[in-house]
Design a protein around this motif. Structure first.
Motif, PDB file in Angstrom:
ATOM      1  N   GLY A 126       2.920   7.296   3.164  1.00 33.28           N
ATOM      2  CA  GLY A 126       3.628   6.448   2.205  1.00 33.28           C
ATOM      3  C   GLY A 126       2.945   6.493   0.859  1.00 33.28           C
ATOM      4  N   ASP A 127       3.320   5.577  -0.005  1.00 32.58           N
ATOM      5  CA  ASP A 127       2.690   5.479  -1.318  1.00 32.58           C
ATOM      6  C   ASP A 127       1.306   4.849  -1.119  1.00 32.58           C
ATOM      7  OD1 ASP A 127       1.741   4.475  -3.739  1.00 32.58           O
ATOM      8  OD2 ASP A 127       3.757   4.141  -4.521  1.00 32.58           O
ATOM      9  N   LYS A 128       0.276   5.677  -1.286  1.00 30.98           N
ATOM     10  CA  LYS A 128      -1.079   5.230  -0.925  1.00 30.98           C
ATOM     11  C   LYS A 128      -1.530   3.998  -1.714  1.00 30.98           C
ATOM     12  CE  LYS A 128      -4.191   8.338   0.691  1.00 30.98           C
ATOM     13  NZ  LYS A 128      -5.164   9.421   0.574  1.00 30.98           N
ATOM     14  N   LEU A 129      -1.273   3.995  -3.012  1.00 30.94           N
ATOM     15  CA  LEU A 129      -1.706   2.847  -3.826  1.00 30.94           C
ATOM     16  C   LEU A 129      -1.007   1.575  -3.363  1.00 30.94           C
ATOM     17  CD1 LEU A 129      -3.298   1.574  -6.125  1.00 30.94           C
ATOM     18  CD2 LEU A 129      -1.521   2.358  -7.723  1.00 30.94           C
ATOM     19  N   GLN A 130       0.256   1.719  -3.024  1.00 39.74           N
ATOM     20  CA  GLN A 130       1.005   0.541  -2.573  1.00 39.74           C
ATOM     21  C   GLN A 130       0.470   0.026  -1.234  1.00 39.74           C
ATOM     22  OE1 GLN A 130       5.254   1.134  -2.512  1.00 39.74           O
ATOM     23  NE2 GLN A 130       5.579  -0.834  -1.499  1.00 39.74           N
ATOM     24  N   ILE A 131       0.176   0.952  -0.324  1.00 41.83           N
ATOM     25  CA  ILE A 131      -0.369   0.537   0.986  1.00 41.83           C
ATOM     26  C   ILE A 131      -1.708  -0.171   0.781  1.00 41.83           C
ATOM     27  CG2 ILE A 131      -1.120   1.293   3.279  1.00 41.83           C
ATOM     28  CD1 ILE A 131       0.671   3.751   2.990  1.00 41.83           C
ATOM     29  N   ILE A 132      -2.548   0.419  -0.067  1.00 45.35           N
ATOM     30  CA  ILE A 132      -3.861  -0.178  -0.333  1.00 45.35           C
ATOM     31  C   ILE A 132      -3.679  -1.585  -0.908  1.00 45.35           C
ATOM     32  CG2 ILE A 132      -5.914  -0.045  -1.834  1.00 45.35           C
ATOM     33  CD1 ILE A 132      -5.658   3.065  -1.621  1.00 45.35           C
ATOM     34  N   THR A 133      -2.785  -1.703  -1.883  1.00 48.96           N
ATOM     35  CA  THR A 133      -2.574  -2.996  -2.555  1.00 48.96           C
ATOM     36  C   THR A 133      -2.139  -4.060  -1.549  1.00 48.96           C
ATOM     37  OG1 THR A 133      -1.907  -1.782  -4.532  1.00 48.96           O
ATOM     38  CG2 THR A 133      -1.363  -4.124  -4.466  1.00 48.96           C
ATOM     39  N   GLU A 134      -1.196  -3.699  -0.687  1.00 47.91           N
ATOM     40  CA  GLU A 134      -0.663  -4.683   0.264  1.00 47.91           C
ATOM     41  C   GLU A 134      -1.688  -5.062   1.328  1.00 47.91           C
ATOM     42  OE1 GLU A 134       3.942  -3.247  -0.357  1.00 47.91           O
ATOM     43  OE2 GLU A 134       3.071  -3.088   1.660  1.00 47.91           O
ATOM     44  N   LEU A 135      -2.387  -4.043   1.856  1.00 44.09           N
ATOM     45  CA  LEU A 135      -3.372  -4.314   2.912  1.00 44.09           C
ATOM     46  C   LEU A 135      -4.555  -5.122   2.359  1.00 44.09           C
ATOM     47  CD1 LEU A 135      -3.620  -3.718   5.913  1.00 44.09           C
ATOM     48  CD2 LEU A 135      -4.724  -1.549   5.358  1.00 44.09           C
ATOM     49  N   LEU A 136      -4.951  -4.800   1.148  1.00 41.79           N
ATOM     50  CA  LEU A 136      -6.057  -5.542   0.538  1.00 41.79           C
ATOM     51  C   LEU A 136      -5.658  -6.998   0.294  1.00 41.79           C
ATOM     52  CD1 LEU A 136      -8.923  -5.562  -0.654  1.00 41.79           C
ATOM     53  CD2 LEU A 136      -7.984  -4.749  -2.810  1.00 41.79           C
ATOM     54  N   GLU A 137      -4.421  -7.183  -0.116  1.00 42.08           N
ATOM     55  CA  GLU A 137      -3.925  -8.542  -0.346  1.00 42.08           C
ATOM     56  C   GLU A 137      -3.987  -9.358   0.945  1.00 42.08           C
ATOM     57  OE1 GLU A 137      -0.679  -8.403  -3.401  1.00 42.08           O
ATOM     58  OE2 GLU A 137       0.247  -9.679  -1.859  1.00 42.08           O
TER      59      GLU A 137
END
Ligand code: S3P
Length: 173
Positions: A126-137
């Motif tokens: 998927g969109d890596k930055l988006q996955i990182i952002t959501e999981l970090l949140e």
């Protein structure tokens, strides 16, 4: 705070737990252990392979067993996997002898470290930055809740960050 024998680094994938941890251990003359590398060595397979063959639950159980064992040894810097805080039992074990240091990084900083990395199964497909952002949140609150010390790792050079960590740890180790 009472005297603690281990330093436990927590934080999101790609925040620098291994790099900073091994440097910190060297400077403090502690031994260094990376929980995921130890699992890979013992199981003779990569974390990605483990997720693929046996699923995340199997990895989490293996991680829990490893954390329990590592928590018994003294004078170590322990680099944990980014999801270790998901299980409160891990945190409880690590806190028995360890001071917990959260290495805090922005999604952009993490992304810049992991842009070309394919070894994190949770960030694939998927969109890596988006996955990182959501999981970090989802996880940030837990990281902060567990931490005795929080270190911002977004901007400084490795050596400066390590020196700052030692300064912040002063009196606790
Ligand atoms: C995970 C982080 C990884 C590894 C596994 C799961 C996570 O470790 O344990 O892929 O859930 O955040 P690093 O934080 O060392 O990348």
């Amino acid at each position: 705070m009472s005297y603690k024998k281990n330093i436990v680094l927590i934080g999101f994938m790609g925040c620098g737990k291994t790099t900073l941890g091994s440097r910190l251990a060297y400077k403090l003359k502690y031994s260094f252990v990376d929980s995921d590398r130890r699992i890979e060595d013992e199981k003779k397979m990569s974390i990605s392979e483990m997720f693929e063959k046996y699923g995340e639950e199997y990895f989490r159980q293996t991680e829990k067993d490893m954390i329990k064992r590592l928590s018994k040894v003294d004078k170590q810097v322990i680099a944990t996997g980014g999801g270790v805080i998901k299980n409160p039992e891990n945190v409880e074990e690590l806190k028995k002898k360890g001071i917990i240091v959260y290495l805090s990084a922005t999604p952009e900083h993490i992304y810049s470290n992991l842009r070309n990395d394919n070894s994190r199964p949770l960030l694939q497909g998927g969109d890596k930055l988006q996955i990182i952002t959501e999981l970090l949140e989802q996880r940030e609150g837990l990281y902060k809740e567990c931490a005795d010390i929080i270190i911002d790792v977004n901007s400084s050079a490795i050596n400066d960050t390590v020196d700052y960590m030692i300064q912040k740890l002063g009196g606790l180790i």
